[in-house]
Design an enzyme around this catalytic site. Structure first.
Site, PDB file in Angstrom:
ATOM      1  N   CYS A  42      32.805  52.296  35.932  1.00  0.00           N
ATOM      2  CA  CYS A  42      33.696  51.937  34.828  1.00  0.00           C
ATOM      3  C   CYS A  42      33.842  50.418  34.763  1.00  0.00           C
ATOM      4  CB  CYS A  42      35.056  52.592  35.036  1.00  0.00           C
ATOM      5  SG  CYS A  42      36.190  52.341  33.643  1.00  0.00           S
ATOM      6  N   ASP A  44      36.501  48.880  34.313  1.00  0.00           N
ATOM      7  CA  ASP A  44      37.824  48.528  34.839  1.00  0.00           C
ATOM      8  C   ASP A  44      37.732  47.401  35.881  1.00  0.00           C
ATOM      9  OD1 ASP A  44      40.297  48.650  36.481  1.00  0.00           O
ATOM     10  OD2 ASP A  44      40.730  50.407  35.249  1.00  0.00           O
ATOM     11  N   ARG A  46      39.539  46.583  38.210  1.00  0.00           N
ATOM     12  CA  ARG A  46      39.993  46.885  39.572  1.00  0.00           C
ATOM     13  C   ARG A  46      38.932  47.595  40.409  1.00  0.00           C
ATOM     14  NH1 ARG A  46      44.937  50.364  37.560  1.00  0.00           N
ATOM     15  NH2 ARG A  46      43.191  51.082  36.292  1.00  0.00           N
ATOM     16  N   HIS A  98      36.941  56.624  38.580  1.00  0.00           N
ATOM     17  CA  HIS A  98      38.114  56.227  39.381  1.00  0.00           C
ATOM     18  C   HIS A  98      39.375  56.860  38.820  1.00  0.00           C
ATOM     19  CE1 HIS A  98      39.821  53.208  36.493  1.00  0.00           C
ATOM     20  NE2 HIS A  98      38.603  53.299  36.025  1.00  0.00           N
ATOM     21  N   CYS A 101      42.035  56.053  35.401  1.00  0.00           N
ATOM     22  CA  CYS A 101      41.087  55.462  34.454  1.00  0.00           C
ATOM     23  C   CYS A 101      41.699  55.437  33.054  1.00  0.00           C
ATOM     24  CB  CYS A 101      39.784  56.261  34.446  1.00  0.00           C
ATOM     25  SG  CYS A 101      38.537  55.539  33.346  1.00  0.00           S
TER      26      CYS A 101
HETATM   27 ZN    ZN Z   1      38.094  53.386  34.034  1.00  0.00          ZN
END
Ligand code: ZN
Length: 212
Positions: A42, A44, A46, A98, A101
């Site tokens: 992803c 993302d 993090r 994750h 999400c």
């Molecule tokens: Zn995500």
């Protein structure tokens, strides 16, 4: 949070650190790449790719998008998969989702998200395929966690549907496809133990592209 200017300072320190232990680090890096892993994760911020696995430059080919999706008409992810299998000859393909999400949560919101609608529709399709299991989970957080896992499983299946994977796997016995979830609260990687061989067998009557 680092300022924009600090990024260059960080880069300078990183070069020092790399060449400090091996003065030819970048000369060797510039020659070629031969990674064993393709990582699809992803976007993302993090959930980093190399850092959580303890890998460095040259060790993993990376593709990231919202919701770690493998959509068969997305030229971007399909090009990455084809190149990684047919040219880089990777031994393992990892799809890593994750918990928490935002993409998975947004996919289930009942409102018009513009351009994101067709992209996130892929996640709604995962929900539809596993509706009975998901609707039986009363706790909302647990239901989202399970959707994250099932989304990873379906994207692994999408990779196994490709000709590149089927033909190379039949000829060389790799790459193996793995599904992971990154647990943001603990930093732990959870292996979903996707059964690559079973999925390959299950989808064969419809998705076989090997000509045999
Ligand atoms: Zn995500």
């Amino acid at each position: 949070m680092a300022t924009y200017e600090e990024l260059f300072e960080n880069n300078r320190r990183w070069i020092e650190q790399k060449t400090g232990t091996n003065k030819d680090f970048f000369l060797e890096l510039a020659k070629d790449q031969n990674p064993d892993y393709l990582y699809i994760g992803c976007s993302d911020s993090r959930v980093t790719a190399e850092e959580v696995m303890g890998l460095g430059p040259g060790e993993v080919f990376v593709h990231r998008n919202v919701g770690n999706l493998v959509n068969n008409v997305d030229l971007n992810v399909m090009s990455v998969i084809n190149y990684a299998i047919r040219h880089l000859n990777v031994k393992h393909i990892i799809v890593c989702g994750h918990y928490e999400c935002g993409g998975v949560k947004a996919a289930m919101v009942s409102k018009d998200l513009g351009l994101l609608n067709p992209w996130l529709r892929n996640i709604r399709d995962v929900y539809r395929l596993h509706k009975a299991e998901l609707n039986a989970i009363a706790d909302e957080r647990q239901r989202y966690d399970r959707l994250v896992e099932l989304n990873v499983q379906e994207q692994c299946t999408n990779i196994i549907k490709t000709a590149a994977l089927q033909l190379t796997y039949a000829a060389e016995g790799h790459p193996a496809v793995h599904g992971w979830v990154f647990d943001i609260k603990s930093g732990r990687i959870i292996d979903l133990h996707i059964d690559h061989e079973r999925i390959l067998r299950d989808i064969k009557d419809i998705y076989n592209l090997t000509g045999s």
